[in-house]
Design an enzyme around this catalytic site. Structure first.
Site, PDB file in Angstrom:
ATOM      1  N   GLU A  67       0.783  -1.229   0.000  1.00 19.83           N
ATOM      2  CA  GLU A  67       0.000   0.000   0.000  1.00 19.83           C
ATOM      3  C   GLU A  67       0.821   1.290   0.000  1.00 19.83           C
ATOM      4  O   GLU A  67       0.396   2.282  -0.575  1.00 19.83           O
ATOM      5  CB  GLU A  67      -0.922   0.006   1.240  1.00 19.83           C
ATOM      6  CG  GLU A  67      -1.954  -1.104   1.258  1.00 19.83           C
ATOM      7  CD  GLU A  67      -3.019  -0.910   0.192  1.00 19.83           C
ATOM      8  OE1 GLU A  67      -3.500   0.237   0.006  1.00 19.83           O
ATOM      9  OE2 GLU A  67      -3.368  -1.896  -0.474  1.00 19.83           O
ATOM     10  N   SER A 471     -45.849 -33.660  40.399  1.00 21.91           N
ATOM     11  CA  SER A 471     -45.427 -33.964  41.767  1.00 21.91           C
ATOM     12  C   SER A 471     -44.172 -33.224  42.194  1.00 21.91           C
ATOM     13  O   SER A 471     -43.858 -33.170  43.388  1.00 21.91           O
ATOM     14  CB  SER A 471     -45.200 -35.475  41.924  1.00 21.91           C
ATOM     15  OG  SER A 471     -46.421 -36.163  41.808  1.00 21.91           O
TER      16      SER A 471
END
Length: 830
Positions: A67, A471
């Site tokens: 770059e 239960s």
């Protein structure tokens, strides 16, 4: 003069470059376990900012070669590059390169739009010059590598390394670093996933530039340039699978912060224990798959086939090949390369679901089948297929299969369950389940699962599904009874009864699941044998209103509790989370704690924005409400010290400047709690929860539950350090089958989970409190045992409730003793 005019025109509108020192990058929301492992992340942009010192030097060399190779020499603008780009534009009429330096790209990425105008370009140049004066080269480069878009939702080089290679940037090879360094030019069009050819061309250009600049040797260049592409898409890395937890956190964060939750880089540390969550995942999935296997092989869309590709075309002109093709067996002679490619493509589209893996059947023999998974081919022996008898209905399965070909065929898509030494044929279960595990001292959620697979159904049954607990709700009725004058030795008649109650809308004739009635029964027996008529009679004696007043503070919403006798049998629908919260009171000594999931929230700079401060169950803390003590600083400090001591914390673990730790309210006195806990331990030792004995611990207690027509199976149980509730059922509220109970559906899952969750936790038996005594009683009558009575038993009582009347005679019980296990039956609601 033109340049001066441009500067005077644009300069007043330029932003302050110093702001870049405090810039906030958009980073996703991340959710962690309490021990720092990643659960999930949310946000459109995947970003993991790193410092300049963490960037590998080879990557810096690759990036600058690609770059801006004069980066450390120029002042932010490469005037030669700009002039070259301008001449190129004039000569060709097209802009091939922008002449932008990395500093100029930082200016554009942080401050400017991507519009291609001369004004924007001049502004970019001026901004770059300001940035170079305000920041060092290293600071600018750090901003660049964390901001740049690199394709596939990856912003910054660390995110790109994870997206393409599943690694951190410092773990990549030279070729992989060069690949990422080449992406800024065309991140979407030329990344190694979308366009491998363009990506490898760009990578090798970067490598060649590095060689030209003497950043790598010729040998390094040759080796890296020949390296094949290894990139593939890696989704957000999850170290712990807890999708239902992640979604609960996401919703909470949206309520707190709005859409900013996705971009501000918040880190949420939950209360989830990674090891316990993983154990819960395995236990629940394997438990549901076990139920599924017991009910046979269903023909579903999961069993569809991908037809193998045919051999070479019969229209081929080669006469020799034509003769071979005419004799080819289409069952064996197929185009394997094309077929394998087709099968692998099919597998890659199907995600794993925990222990379930997608597979293709490649060959079938009588004694087994070869299967193809994403990574390799495996042999599936007949012993791991033979369970697949045909599903007829929930109570009936077909005849045994005799060979693998009875259920499998080549090209068939299947699921297999991963085992320690291979795989077993499986199918995606229709049955569902959930698991909630809490730390009873403060309500911290240690593990939570809302269903078999969040990828197939996001409905979180742990917190959203109201189901009748059956239960497993009885312990709260019994606790209310003990708090209102009953004792574990109270005799209640287990006999037929008919209720004409207007609130029940019709005549009600409840019964036990066995259809039998057992006559006078001690309360302790009635609980571990789960006798329905006893529960109904004690609730009728107390009154539903009194029971609800006692039970509500345990964490049950009052509006959910039935105000009639069906409350005794668990007909009031609650969520697994609510039931686990109630059981936490039974586990921690009688204190109401509130479940919580978020331990702390940090911002992107590790500042703590929120810290949980839950109320703690502390039986040793002084709860004197005297105003003098409340206003006395020394008394408060003493209280805090008591709390730290009771939890085994040092002073350093709870600094003085932190908020005072609140104490959870006591909703059950210590004596009632001890009596109830000892009765629930008998459920494990000799009742419907006996499967838990395999854990070989003496500090476990709990209760099974099964609702009418076996539509729900439950087990809620605990030790002093962990409480866990498991639910199993169908979303459609249909029966699990006539042989399905909480004891053989939910309890095995609970056992498998607790075996791992409590593996390194020492046993802590509950201590008998003052005011509770143990005396010998007659097992049949609950009265004091006669002197010398050989079959007397010991029972716990409050001192004031010890029976005063001795038994008149001492009957000798045989196998039909009230304490015999011979009459144990599965529990059912009614």
């Amino acid at each position: 003069m033109v340049s001066l005019g441009i500067y005077l025109y644009l300069a007043p509108s330029l932003p302050d470059a110093e702001q870049l020192k405090d810039v906030d990058l958009q980073t996703p929301l991340r959710v962690y376990t309490e021990d720092g492992l990643l659960i999930s992340e949310f946000g459109e942009k995947r970003r993991s900012p790193i410092s300049f010192d963490e960037v590998p030097q080879q990557f810096i060399d690759a990036l600058l070669a690609s770059e801006d190779d004069a980066y450390f020499q120029h002042i932010g603008v490469d005037f030669k590059g700009l002039a070259r780009a301008a001449l190129e534009l004039i000569r060709t009429g097209r802009k091939k390169s922008g002449g932008s330096t990395i500093t100029m790209q930082v200016a554009k990425n942080y401050y400017l739009s991507s519009e291609k105008t001369f004004k924007r370009k001049f502004t970019e140049i001026l901004l770059a010059l300001k940035i170079e004066k305000a920041l060092s080269k290293q600071e600018i480069l750090e901003l660049y590598v964390n901001k740049i878009y690199l394709g596939k939702r990856a912003y910054g080089i660390q995110a790109a390394a994870r997206v393409y290679y599943g690694k951190t940037i410092d773990q990549l090879t030279l070729a992989q670093l060069a690949m990422i360094a080449g992406l800024p030019q065309a991140p979407s069009a030329a990344n190694p996933i979308n366009s491998p050819e363009r990506a490898i061309e760009r990578r090798n250009y970067v490598l060649a530039r590095m060689r030209t600049l003497d950043k790598i040797t010729d040998e390094q260049f040759q080796t890296a340039a020949r390296e094949p592409i290894s990139a593939r898409y890696h989704g957000p890395t999850s170290e712990v699978s807890a999708p239902y937890v992640a979604e609960m956190v996401r919703r909470d964060m949206i309520e707190r912060f709005g859409s900013e939750a996705y971009t501000a880089g918040y880190k949420v540390f939950t209360t989830v224990d990674a090891a316990r969550q993983q154990a819960a995942n395995l236990a629940l999935q394997r438990g549901l798959l076990s139920y599924d296997r017991d009910h046979g092989w269903r023909t579903t869309n999961d069993n569809r086939s991908v037809i193998p590709s045919e051999p070479l075309s019969l229209a081929h002109q080669d006469p020799v090949l034509q003769e071979w093709l005419a004799k080819a067996d289409p069952q064996q002679d197929i185009d394997w390369p094309q077929t394998l490619e087709q099968w692998r493509s099919t597998l890659n589209r199907r995600p794993d679901n925990g222990v379930l893996k997608p597979a293709m059947v490649t060959a079938v023999h009588n004694n087994g089948a070869w299967i193809l998974l994403k990574d390799s081919e495996y042999w599936l022996p007949f012993s791991r297929i033979e369970w697949a008898k045909r599903y007829v209905n929930v109570n009936v399965i077909g005849d045994p299969i005799k060979a693998a070909g009875d259920v499998l065929s080549r090209g068939q898509e299947i699921w297999v369950e991963q085992l320690g030494d291979g795989y077993r044929l499986a199918q995606f279960p229709e049955v569902e389940g959930s698991l909630v595990s809490l730390r009873p001292r403060d309500g911290a959620i240690q593990a939570l699962i809302g269903g078999f697979s969040a990828s197939s159904n996001e409905f979180n049954r742990a917190i959203q599904a109201d189901r009748q607990p059956g239960s497993s709700f009885k312990p709260f009725i019994y606790s209310a009874a003990l708090a209102n004058g009953f004792t574990p030795a109270s005799i209640i008649n287990d006999a037929p009864v008919v209720f004409e109650d207007a609130s029940l809308e019709s005549t009600w004739r409840p019964q036990n699941n066995s259809g039998k009635f057992y006559g006078p029964t001690r309360l302790r027996q009635a609980l571990y044998k789960s006798q329905n008529l006893v529960s109904i009679r004690i609730l009728k004696q107390m009154g539903a209103g009194k029971a609800i007043n006692f039970i509500e503070p345990f964490g049950f919403p009052r509006e959910k509790l039935s105000r009639d006798l069906s409350l005794a049998l668990g007909a009031s629908a609650v969520t697994p989370m609510e039931l686990a919260t109630g059981y936490a009171v039974l586990a921690n000594g009688g204190y109401a704690v509130k479940p919580y999931l978020i331990q702390r929230i940090e911002d992107d700079n590790n500042n703590v924005l929120y810290q949980a401060n839950p109320a703690i169950a502390c039986s040793d803390c002084d709860r004197n409400d005297n105003n003098d003590n409340n206003n006395d600083l020394d008394a408060q400090q003493a209280l805090e010290q008591q709390l730290r001591d009771s939890l085994g914390l040092t002073n350093e673990e709870q600094p003085a400047e932190q908020p005072k730790t609140p104490l959870a309210p006591q909703v059950m006195d210590s004596r009632t709690h001890f009596l109830m806990m000892s009765m629930l331990q008998d459920v494990v030792k000799r009742g419907t929860g006996r499967r838990a004995l395999v854990l070989k611990r003496n500090d476990l207690a709990g209760k099974t539950g099964t609702t009418n027509d076996q539509k729900d199976g439950w087990f809620s149980g605990f030790s002093p350090d962990l409480v866990t509730t498991v639910w199993v059922g169908f979303d459609q509220h249909v029966t699990l089958g006539r042989w399905a109970y909480g004891s053989n559906t939910a309890l095995p899952i609970w056992v498998d989970y607790m075996k791992e969750a409590l593996k390194d936790v020492p046993q802590r038996p509950y201590q008998q409190p003052e005011g509770v005594v143990s005396v010998r009683i007659d097992a049949e009558t609950g009265l004091l045992a006669a002197p010398g009575q050989s079959n007397a038993i010991f029972e716990y009582f409050r001192e004031e409730n010890v029976p005063q009347q001795p038994v008149k005679s001492a009957p000798a019980f045989g196998d039909d003793s009230p304490d015999s296990d011979a009459e144990l039956i599965p529990e059912q609601m009614f």
